[in-house]
Scaffold this motif. Sequence first.
Motif, PDB file in Angstrom:
ATOM      1  N   VAL A  33       0.855  -1.184   0.000  1.00 54.04           N
ATOM      2  CA  VAL A  33       0.000   0.000   0.000  1.00 54.04           C
ATOM      3  C   VAL A  33       0.894   1.238   0.000  1.00 54.04           C
ATOM      4  CG1 VAL A  33      -1.782   1.263   1.243  1.00 54.04           C
ATOM      5  CG2 VAL A  33      -1.782  -1.238   1.253  1.00 54.04           C
ATOM      6  N   GLU A  34       0.634   2.111  -0.937  1.00 53.14           N
ATOM      7  CA  GLU A  34       1.459   3.312  -1.054  1.00 53.14           C
ATOM      8  C   GLU A  34       1.199   4.247   0.128  1.00 53.14           C
ATOM      9  OE1 GLU A  34       3.792   4.397  -3.213  1.00 53.14           O
ATOM     10  OE2 GLU A  34       3.786   2.400  -4.102  1.00 53.14           O
ATOM     11  N   PRO A  35       2.260   4.721   0.797  1.00 56.10           N
ATOM     12  CA  PRO A  35       2.074   5.712   1.864  1.00 56.10           C
ATOM     13  C   PRO A  35       1.453   6.981   1.301  1.00 56.10           C
ATOM     14  CG  PRO A  35       4.302   4.794   1.880  1.00 56.10           C
ATOM     15  CD  PRO A  35       3.668   4.351   0.603  1.00 56.10           C
ATOM     16  N   MET A 110      -1.557   3.342   6.217  1.00 53.04           N
ATOM     17  CA  MET A 110      -0.765   3.921   5.134  1.00 53.04           C
ATOM     18  C   MET A 110      -0.521   5.427   5.299  1.00 53.04           C
ATOM     19  SD  MET A 110      -4.104   4.059   4.675  1.00 53.04           S
ATOM     20  CE  MET A 110      -4.443   2.373   4.212  1.00 53.04           C
TER      21      MET A 110
END
Length: 471
Positions: A33-35, A110
Amino acid sequence: MRPAQRFIFLSIFIFVAWYLFLRSPAAKVAIPVEPRDDLPPTVAKFVKKKLNKARPITFTIADEFSLDNLHNIREKLLPWGRASNYVVLCLDEPCMKMNAGGIKRIDVSMVRGGRGTVLILFALYLIENNYSFLHVDSDICITGTHDIFSRTLKQIDDSWDVQFMEENDKLDPGFWMSRPSAGTLAYLRATEALLKDPKNKGVSATYLLREGIRGLSLRYHLLDAKDFKSWADYQAWESQNFATEPQIDVLIQGTTAIHFTCIDKSIRPYFGKLFGGWSDYNGYYSNIRGRYLMVSGISGDKDQVINFIALAIQLAIDSGRILILPYHVEIIQRQMKKVGPDTIPEYKRIPTFPFYRVVDILSLNGVVDYVEASFALNREKFTGNEVSLDTLVLDEGMLELEKGAGYPKLVTRVRQQSGAAALSIEFQGFDVRNAAGFERGVKDYVKTIREKLRICRNIDEKETACEKRCT
């Protein structure tokens, strides 16, 4: 069908059967999961679908270290009809996957910046969308003696924008209530601007929320510190305030919530139980798991005190009882005192030194089955039933070893006790100075337990610094 055709058909059939029913399922590959710097879209969808806008949303931000208390917060909201609008914002996977039926959860792992960033952004989202809310920090324990909302200004009262509990005469967002208004919106947008300012990188959300008020005509209200206690206000020698059962009983009955700020993370669950913030989740108080053992009157210097604690633990193990930890011990501290150019030892007797400042509570895990010192008090509160009690006064003869056995006669006496749910062994009047190290046989009896206990290094210090109850 020719043999060759039959072989091909059979091979295909076996392969299809293996593929559909027998092969091991392929391991699921976790999609990273992209921050992100803002809340994920799932937050808005969840709030609109799962929560009631007509009532205040109560929320907690939690991680794997605060899972136990989530059950307690929800259980304390249930009697007042507040649990259906309670939600937890999870900072990690263990929080999302915990076994907690009935607790609504949203994944915010995230979001960069963690707890503080999530707190400010979620509060702003709620106010921008006309939700009122109550934030309950994950290290707050609700005593359950009354509805927490009954000790705050009412929602229909138009005289306030935000309400905070108080810590050292300053606002404490650990317990923070807001209602949608122009003042609240301006306040949270100002706080968000401080959050995004690179100069404030690493600064706590508490600091930003205090600074965000500057220059605004925000109508804020500090809640009564007697109802909403912050433990930071009791740093100065808490044994004078809350080290005995009567003191703790008064605390529980007269307090709505306690914020265990400045308490070591390792003992926050024990503090929650000790000070009435635990719940009867899974029948912790209503289901009696066995018989109990209590000890009182432990007194002496450090070595003497540890010997008697080890004796109590070993005795509970050998008698098959659950140990109710003592509230406190009477200890003779060896403190160092400056006299001119010299530093000399000075001995002081502290009559109610908290047990959790003698032994690291976590070192008991896996060693002995135990409950908090206030267990009987809390059980009566939840069930209306007292824990029946028998008393045994210790004398020196009970520490003599049984013939042909490696344990003292006291073990046999305890095993023979029946009837009451709990047995209290009283050391009052026992000359501990004559048994500082015990006789060799008893010393050997408690040796293994002594080696497993982690003794607090600051056991000889009168006062304790923030998050250093037991170092």
